[in-house]
Design a protein around this motif. Structure first.
Motif, PDB file in Angstrom:
ATOM      1  N   LEU A   1       4.859 -42.856 -17.774  1.00  0.00           N
ATOM      2  CA  LEU A   1       3.732 -43.757 -17.581  1.00  0.00           C
ATOM      3  C   LEU A   1       3.679 -44.122 -16.106  1.00  0.00           C
ATOM      4  N   LEU A   2       2.497 -44.137 -15.547  1.00  0.00           N
ATOM      5  CA  LEU A   2       2.300 -44.557 -14.170  1.00  0.00           C
ATOM      6  C   LEU A   2       0.981 -45.322 -14.120  1.00  0.00           C
ATOM      7  N   TYR A   3       1.067 -46.570 -13.731  1.00  0.00           N
ATOM      8  CA  TYR A   3      -0.132 -47.389 -13.622  1.00  0.00           C
ATOM      9  C   TYR A   3      -0.472 -47.544 -12.147  1.00  0.00           C
ATOM     10  N   ASN A   4      -1.606 -46.957 -11.762  1.00  0.00           N
ATOM     11  CA  ASN A   4      -2.046 -46.974 -10.373  1.00  0.00           C
ATOM     12  C   ASN A   4      -3.504 -47.444 -10.323  1.00  0.00           C
ATOM     13  N   LEU A   5      -4.170 -47.219  -9.210  1.00  0.00           N
ATOM     14  CA  LEU A   5      -5.558 -47.687  -9.090  1.00  0.00           C
ATOM     15  C   LEU A   5      -6.502 -46.968 -10.050  1.00  0.00           C
ATOM     16  N   HIS A   6      -6.232 -45.705 -10.336  1.00  0.00           N
ATOM     17  CA  HIS A   6      -7.063 -45.005 -11.329  1.00  0.00           C
ATOM     18  C   HIS A   6      -6.892 -45.651 -12.702  1.00  0.00           C
ATOM     19  N   SER A   7      -5.666 -46.030 -13.027  1.00  0.00           N
ATOM     20  CA  SER A   7      -5.407 -46.687 -14.310  1.00  0.00           C
ATOM     21  C   SER A   7      -6.195 -47.985 -14.408  1.00  0.00           C
ATOM     22  N   ARG A   8      -6.174 -48.754 -13.321  1.00  0.00           N
ATOM     23  CA  ARG A   8      -6.898 -50.026 -13.327  1.00  0.00           C
ATOM     24  C   ARG A   8      -8.409 -49.781 -13.454  1.00  0.00           C
ATOM     25  N   ALA A   9      -8.929 -48.819 -12.713  1.00  0.00           N
ATOM     26  CA  ALA A   9     -10.359 -48.517 -12.791  1.00  0.00           C
ATOM     27  C   ALA A   9     -10.735 -48.076 -14.200  1.00  0.00           C
TER      28      ALA A   9
ATOM     29  N   ASP B   1      -6.603 -51.309 -28.056  1.00  0.00           N
ATOM     30  CA  ASP B   1      -6.058 -51.788 -26.785  1.00  0.00           C
ATOM     31  C   ASP B   1      -4.804 -51.008 -26.404  1.00  0.00           C
ATOM     32  N   ILE B   2      -3.950 -50.747 -27.385  1.00  0.00           N
ATOM     33  CA  ILE B   2      -2.721 -50.000 -27.139  1.00  0.00           C
ATOM     34  C   ILE B   2      -3.061 -48.575 -26.699  1.00  0.00           C
ATOM     35  N   ILE B   3      -4.018 -47.956 -27.368  1.00  0.00           N
ATOM     36  CA  ILE B   3      -4.416 -46.590 -27.015  1.00  0.00           C
ATOM     37  C   ILE B   3      -4.983 -46.551 -25.602  1.00  0.00           C
TER      38      ILE B   3
ATOM     39  N   ALA C   1      -4.339 -45.020 -20.045  1.00  0.00           N
ATOM     40  CA  ALA C   1      -4.388 -45.348 -18.619  1.00  0.00           C
ATOM     41  C   ALA C   1      -3.075 -44.988 -17.930  1.00  0.00           C
ATOM     42  N   GLY C   2      -1.962 -45.236 -18.602  1.00  0.00           N
ATOM     43  CA  GLY C   2      -0.661 -44.941 -18.020  1.00  0.00           C
ATOM     44  C   GLY C   2      -0.303 -43.472 -17.993  1.00  0.00           C
ATOM     45  N   LEU C   3      -0.899 -42.684 -18.870  1.00  0.00           N
ATOM     46  CA  LEU C   3      -0.590 -41.249 -18.940  1.00  0.00           C
ATOM     47  C   LEU C   3      -1.522 -40.375 -18.103  1.00  0.00           C
TER      48      LEU C   3
ATOM     49  N   LYS D   1       4.370 -49.927 -28.168  1.00  0.00           N
ATOM     50  CA  LYS D   1       3.569 -50.989 -27.551  1.00  0.00           C
ATOM     51  C   LYS D   1       4.382 -51.741 -26.503  1.00  0.00           C
ATOM     52  N   TYR D   2       5.609 -52.090 -26.825  1.00  0.00           N
ATOM     53  CA  TYR D   2       6.422 -52.852 -25.878  1.00  0.00           C
ATOM     54  C   TYR D   2       6.882 -51.992 -24.703  1.00  0.00           C
ATOM     55  N   GLN D   3       7.097 -50.705 -24.908  1.00  0.00           N
ATOM     56  CA  GLN D   3       7.418 -49.811 -23.791  1.00  0.00           C
ATOM     57  C   GLN D   3       6.244 -49.729 -22.821  1.00  0.00           C
ATOM     58  N   ILE D   4       5.051 -49.612 -23.385  1.00  0.00           N
ATOM     59  CA  ILE D   4       3.837 -49.525 -22.565  1.00  0.00           C
ATOM     60  C   ILE D   4       3.638 -50.818 -21.781  1.00  0.00           C
ATOM     61  N   ILE D   5       3.769 -51.930 -22.454  1.00  0.00           N
ATOM     62  CA  ILE D   5       3.552 -53.227 -21.802  1.00  0.00           C
ATOM     63  C   ILE D   5       4.585 -53.462 -20.714  1.00  0.00           C
ATOM     64  N   ASP D   6       5.848 -53.126 -20.960  1.00  0.00           N
ATOM     65  CA  ASP D   6       6.885 -53.264 -19.929  1.00  0.00           C
ATOM     66  C   ASP D   6       6.550 -52.419 -18.704  1.00  0.00           C
ATOM     67  N   ALA D   7       6.104 -51.181 -18.933  1.00  0.00           N
ATOM     68  CA  ALA D   7       5.736 -50.300 -17.820  1.00  0.00           C
ATOM     69  C   ALA D   7       4.543 -50.866 -17.062  1.00  0.00           C
ATOM     70  N   PHE D   8       3.565 -51.375 -17.795  1.00  0.00           N
ATOM     71  CA  PHE D   8       2.372 -51.934 -17.158  1.00  0.00           C
ATOM     72  C   PHE D   8       2.735 -53.157 -16.320  1.00  0.00           C
ATOM     73  N   ILE D   9       3.538 -54.041 -16.869  1.00  0.00           N
ATOM     74  CA  ILE D   9       3.939 -55.255 -16.137  1.00  0.00           C
ATOM     75  C   ILE D   9       4.717 -54.890 -14.877  1.00  0.00           C
ATOM     76  N   SER D  10       5.581 -53.883 -14.964  1.00  0.00           N
ATOM     77  CA  SER D  10       6.366 -53.492 -13.790  1.00  0.00           C
ATOM     78  C   SER D  10       5.482 -52.921 -12.682  1.00  0.00           C
ATOM     79  N   SER D  11       4.271 -52.511 -13.016  1.00  0.00           N
ATOM     80  CA  SER D  11       3.367 -51.948 -12.015  1.00  0.00           C
ATOM     81  C   SER D  11       2.517 -53.013 -11.317  1.00  0.00           C
ATOM     82  N   LEU D  12       2.491 -54.212 -11.883  1.00  0.00           N
ATOM     83  CA  LEU D  12       1.661 -55.263 -11.298  1.00  0.00           C
ATOM     84  C   LEU D  12       2.267 -55.751  -9.989  1.00  0.00           C
ATOM     85  N   PRO D  13       1.430 -56.115  -9.030  1.00  0.00           N
ATOM     86  CA  PRO D  13       1.955 -56.585  -7.746  1.00  0.00           C
ATOM     87  C   PRO D  13       2.684 -57.918  -7.917  1.00  0.00           C
ATOM     88  N   VAL D  14       3.712 -58.089  -7.110  1.00  0.00           N
ATOM     89  CA  VAL D  14       4.476 -59.328  -7.114  1.00  0.00           C
ATOM     90  C   VAL D  14       4.072 -60.108  -5.876  1.00  0.00           C
ATOM     91  N   ALA D  15       3.769 -61.376  -6.064  1.00  0.00           N
ATOM     92  CA  ALA D  15       3.387 -62.214  -4.932  1.00  0.00           C
ATOM     93  C   ALA D  15       4.583 -62.373  -4.002  1.00  0.00           C
TER      94      ALA D  15
END
Length: 128
Positions: free
Chosen positions: A21-29, A53-55, A60-62, A102-116
């Motif tokens: 899984l890789l969440y980048n700008l294309h994933s967000r778009a 939502d899970i799909i 987006a991550g794949l 679902k939890y694997q996907i969410i963990d990967a997605f959260i790890s991709s979010l920017p940290v302030a």
């Protein structure tokens, strides 16, 4: 020395196949195209997520994993036709594996979010 700013690829096994899984700008778009409010989607309660939502989050991550197949679509910002297709993911996901995935996907997605950065928002605290 510059920090490596690339989002990490998170390994995942789906249908017996190793992927990432890789969440980048294309994933967000992609997610912004399917959800009128990206912020509402991101901030929703995990337990309230629907199968759709899970799909979408998994798809987006794949997208990067299916890079060669998606190149022409991503070049044209054509997110409706990217791989994997929802039907492919619907065949992989089952009631038995949905929660774990679902939890694997969410963990990967959260790890991709920017940290302030440290101290971000301190100005607002001082003004209050």
């Amino acid at each position: 020395m510059l920090k490596d700013l690339r989002t990490p690829k998170i390994p995942i096994t789906l249908g017996g196949e190793s992927m990432y899984l890789l969440y980048n700008l294309h994933s967000r778009a992609y997610l912004e195209e399917f959800y009128p409010s990206y912020e509402e989607f991101v901030n929703q309660d995990v337990n309230e997520m629907k199968r759709k939502d899970i799909i979408h989050l998994l798809r987006a991550g794949l997208m990067d994993f299916y890079g060669e197949l998606n190149e022409k679509y991503l070049d044209n910002f054509d997110y409706k036709n990217v791989y994997p297709k929802p039907s492919m993911l619907g065949n992989i996901l089952t009631e038995d594996n949905m929660e774990e995935i679902k939890y694997q996907i969410i963990d990967a997605f959260i790890s991709s979010l920017p940290v302030a950065p440290a101290g971000a928002g301190d100005d607002k605290k001082k003004q209050a």
